[in-house]
Scaffold this active site. Structure first.
Site, PDB file in Angstrom:
ATOM      1  N   SER A 196      -2.802  -8.027   2.897  1.00  0.00           N
ATOM      2  CA  SER A 196      -2.854  -7.897   4.360  1.00  0.00           C
ATOM      3  C   SER A 196      -3.152  -9.236   5.024  1.00  0.00           C
ATOM      4  O   SER A 196      -2.543  -9.580   6.047  1.00  0.00           O
ATOM      5  CB  SER A 196      -3.914  -6.874   4.748  1.00  0.00           C
ATOM      6  OG  SER A 196      -3.643  -5.641   4.155  1.00  0.00           O
TER       7      SER A 196
ATOM      8  N   ARG B 111      -2.080  -5.416  -8.746  1.00  0.00           N
ATOM      9  CA  ARG B 111      -0.939  -6.285  -8.435  1.00  0.00           C
ATOM     10  C   ARG B 111      -0.787  -7.394  -9.462  1.00  0.00           C
ATOM     11  O   ARG B 111       0.283  -7.675  -9.946  1.00  0.00           O
ATOM     12  CB  ARG B 111      -1.119  -6.912  -7.040  1.00  0.00           C
ATOM     13  CG  ARG B 111      -1.039  -5.910  -5.896  1.00  0.00           C
ATOM     14  CD  ARG B 111      -1.620  -6.488  -4.629  1.00  0.00           C
ATOM     15  NE  ARG B 111      -3.026  -6.815  -4.825  1.00  0.00           N
ATOM     16  CZ  ARG B 111      -3.752  -7.545  -4.017  1.00  0.00           C
ATOM     17  NH1 ARG B 111      -3.207  -8.056  -2.946  1.00  0.00           N
ATOM     18  NH2 ARG B 111      -5.034  -7.773  -4.270  1.00  0.00           N
TER      19      ARG B 111
ATOM     20  N   LYS C 197     -16.318  -6.779   4.807  1.00  0.00           N
ATOM     21  CA  LYS C 197     -15.440  -7.855   5.272  1.00  0.00           C
ATOM     22  C   LYS C 197     -15.195  -7.728   6.767  1.00  0.00           C
ATOM     23  O   LYS C 197     -15.342  -6.638   7.338  1.00  0.00           O
ATOM     24  CB  LYS C 197     -14.128  -7.909   4.492  1.00  0.00           C
ATOM     25  CG  LYS C 197     -13.355  -6.606   4.392  1.00  0.00           C
ATOM     26  CD  LYS C 197     -11.909  -6.832   3.970  1.00  0.00           C
ATOM     27  CE  LYS C 197     -11.701  -6.982   2.492  1.00  0.00           C
ATOM     28  NZ  LYS C 197     -10.298  -6.834   2.077  1.00  0.00           N
TER      29      LYS C 197
ATOM     30  N   HIS D  81       0.844  -1.203   0.000  1.00  0.00           N
ATOM     31  CA  HIS D  81       0.000   0.000   0.000  1.00  0.00           C
ATOM     32  C   HIS D  81       0.883   1.259   0.000  1.00  0.00           C
ATOM     33  O   HIS D  81       0.579   2.230  -0.685  1.00  0.00           O
ATOM     34  CB  HIS D  81      -0.891   0.029   1.254  1.00  0.00           C
ATOM     35  CG  HIS D  81      -1.896  -1.074   1.344  1.00  0.00           C
ATOM     36  ND1 HIS D  81      -1.941  -1.971   2.388  1.00  0.00           N
ATOM     37  CD2 HIS D  81      -2.906  -1.431   0.507  1.00  0.00           C
ATOM     38  CE1 HIS D  81      -2.947  -2.819   2.201  1.00  0.00           C
ATOM     39  NE2 HIS D  81      -3.540  -2.526   1.064  1.00  0.00           N
TER      40      HIS D  81
HETATM   41  N1  COA Z   1      -0.317  -3.896  -1.897  1.00  0.00           N
HETATM   42  C1  COA Z   1      -0.619  -4.876  -1.034  1.00  0.00           C
HETATM   43  N2  COA Z   1      -1.849  -5.364  -0.846  1.00  0.00           N
HETATM   44  C2  COA Z   1      -2.825  -4.801  -1.568  1.00  0.00           C
HETATM   45  C3  COA Z   1      -2.593  -3.785  -2.496  1.00  0.00           C
HETATM   46  C4  COA Z   1      -1.264  -3.327  -2.642  1.00  0.00           C
HETATM   47  N3  COA Z   1      -0.946  -2.366  -3.515  1.00  0.00           N
HETATM   48  N4  COA Z   1      -3.753  -3.447  -3.075  1.00  0.00           N
HETATM   49  C5  COA Z   1      -4.681  -4.236  -2.524  1.00  0.00           C
HETATM   50  N5  COA Z   1      -4.125  -5.054  -1.629  1.00  0.00           N
HETATM   51  C6  COA Z   1      -4.781  -6.117  -0.860  1.00  0.00           C
HETATM   52  C7  COA Z   1      -5.251  -5.690   0.499  1.00  0.00           C
HETATM   53  O1  COA Z   1      -4.242  -5.883   1.462  1.00  0.00           O
HETATM   54  C8  COA Z   1      -6.425  -6.592   0.701  1.00  0.00           C
HETATM   55  O2  COA Z   1      -5.934  -7.846   1.108  1.00  0.00           O
HETATM   56  P1  COA Z   1      -6.790  -8.822   2.047  1.00  0.00           P
HETATM   57  O3  COA Z   1      -8.116  -9.014   1.391  1.00  0.00           O
HETATM   58  O4  COA Z   1      -5.924 -10.015   2.062  1.00  0.00           O
HETATM   59  O5  COA Z   1      -6.884  -8.168   3.385  1.00  0.00           O
HETATM   60  C9  COA Z   1      -7.006  -6.780  -0.695  1.00  0.00           C
HETATM   61  O6  COA Z   1      -5.935  -6.506  -1.571  1.00  0.00           O
HETATM   62  C10 COA Z   1      -8.162  -5.860  -0.985  1.00  0.00           C
HETATM   63  O7  COA Z   1      -7.672  -4.566  -0.851  1.00  0.00           O
HETATM   64  P2  COA Z   1      -8.435  -3.203  -0.628  1.00  0.00           P
HETATM   65  O8  COA Z   1      -7.742  -2.229  -1.484  1.00  0.00           O
HETATM   66  O9  COA Z   1      -8.499  -2.858   0.799  1.00  0.00           O
HETATM   67  O10 COA Z   1      -9.829  -3.458  -1.272  1.00  0.00           O
HETATM   68  P3  COA Z   1     -11.181  -3.824  -0.632  1.00  0.00           P
HETATM   69  O11 COA Z   1     -11.817  -4.659  -1.639  1.00  0.00           O
HETATM   70  O12 COA Z   1     -11.080  -4.348   0.745  1.00  0.00           O
HETATM   71  O13 COA Z   1     -11.895  -2.411  -0.496  1.00  0.00           O
HETATM   72  C11 COA Z   1     -12.879  -0.375  -1.274  1.00  0.00           C
HETATM   73  C12 COA Z   1     -11.968  -1.540  -1.544  1.00  0.00           C
HETATM   74  C13 COA Z   1     -12.942   0.036   0.172  1.00  0.00           C
HETATM   75  C14 COA Z   1     -12.276   0.774  -2.062  1.00  0.00           C
HETATM   76  C15 COA Z   1     -14.276  -0.763  -1.823  1.00  0.00           C
HETATM   77  O14 COA Z   1     -14.780  -1.868  -1.128  1.00  0.00           O
HETATM   78  C16 COA Z   1     -15.254   0.373  -1.753  1.00  0.00           C
HETATM   79  O15 COA Z   1     -15.198   1.275  -2.571  1.00  0.00           O
HETATM   80  N6  COA Z   1     -16.131   0.373  -0.758  1.00  0.00           N
HETATM   81  C17 COA Z   1     -17.077   1.453  -0.553  1.00  0.00           C
HETATM   82  C18 COA Z   1     -18.491   1.088  -0.983  1.00  0.00           C
HETATM   83  C19 COA Z   1     -18.709   1.408  -2.433  1.00  0.00           C
HETATM   84  O16 COA Z   1     -18.567   2.518  -2.897  1.00  0.00           O
HETATM   85  N7  COA Z   1     -19.088   0.374  -3.165  1.00  0.00           N
HETATM   86  C20 COA Z   1     -19.334   0.477  -4.557  1.00  0.00           C
HETATM   87  C21 COA Z   1     -18.065   0.288  -5.344  1.00  0.00           C
HETATM   88  S1  COA Z   1     -18.475   0.070  -7.028  1.00  0.00           S
END
Ligand code: COA
Length: 158
Positions: A128, A90, A41, A17
């Site tokens: 993560s 990624r 989640k 990140h």
């Molecule tokens: N390096 C390391 N790990 C990374 C990474 C990076 N560059 N990018 C993503 N990851 C990993 C995270 O660690 C996480 O791992 P885990 O699932 O093992 O814990 C996974 O990838 C998902 O990452 P994250 O970027 O946190 O995405 P998410 O899917 O949890 O959440 C949001 C993304 C919060 C942006 C999305 O859910 C959201 O927009 N929510 C708001 C509601 C909304 O608007 N919904 C409509 C969207 S169309």
């Protein structure tokens, strides 16, 4: 487009990140990194813990602000004045999910663009939950997270 929003769950923030955040902070005048309440989640760290770790490890970047968000990511972008949502890619397996989110976010807010940064190669397989799993099994996570995050994960496991 001076302000970008970098949203995520950050459970907890990793070096992957930080790679995206540091590079975004060189491209944009202001980057708001926003930790989601993450109703989609179950998190290991509370929202306050995730924000506190983000502030600790991203605090030295002068143009980065840390804040929480709940609700739609496009509403969060509007609230902070961001015309861009930054996401890291990624591997090809990220693509479908990110493509769907970017497409739906564009339908909801055509004035907000999603911009993808390709993760640096050493972080392509980092996540993560994998870091938490390695720590839980006694593995060394120091190459994956900053020292403060490593300490927090180890404390959480006790
Ligand atoms: N390096 C390391 N790990 C990374 C990474 C990076 N560059 N990018 C993503 N990851 C990993 C995270 O660690 C996480 O791992 P885990 O699932 O093992 O814990 C996974 O990838 C998902 O990452 P994250 O970027 O946190 O995405 P998410 O899917 O949890 O959440 C949001 C993304 C919060 C942006 C999305 O859910 C959201 O927009 N929510 C708001 C509601 C909304 O608007 N919904 C409509 C969207 S169309």
């Amino acid at each position: 487009m001076a302000t970008a929003l970098y949203p995520g769950t950050f459970d907890p923030v990793t070096n992957g990140h930080l790679d995206i955040l540091q590079r975004a902070s060189r491209v944009f005048e202001r980057v708001v990194v926003s930790a989601s309440e993450a109703s989609h989640k179950t998190c290991a760290f509370s929202l306050e813990e995730r924000l506190s770790l983000l502030r600790t490890v991203a605090g030295q970047l002068p143009n980065v602000e840390v804040m929480p968000f709940k609700g739609l990511v496009v509403e969060c972008a509007r609230q902070v004045g961001a015309g861009i949502i930054v996401r890291g890619l990624r591997q090809t397996t990220d693509f479908d999910y990110e493509f769907a989110m970017a497409t739906m976010n564009t339908r909801l807010a055509p004035d907000i663009e999603t911009l993808f940064l390709v993760a640096s190669s050493q972080y392509h397989y980092l996540s993560s939950s994998l870091v938490r799993e390695i720590a839980a099994l006694g593995g060394d996570i120091s190459q994956f997270v900053p020292p403060e995050v490593e300490d927090a994960i180890i404390s959480k496991l006790k």
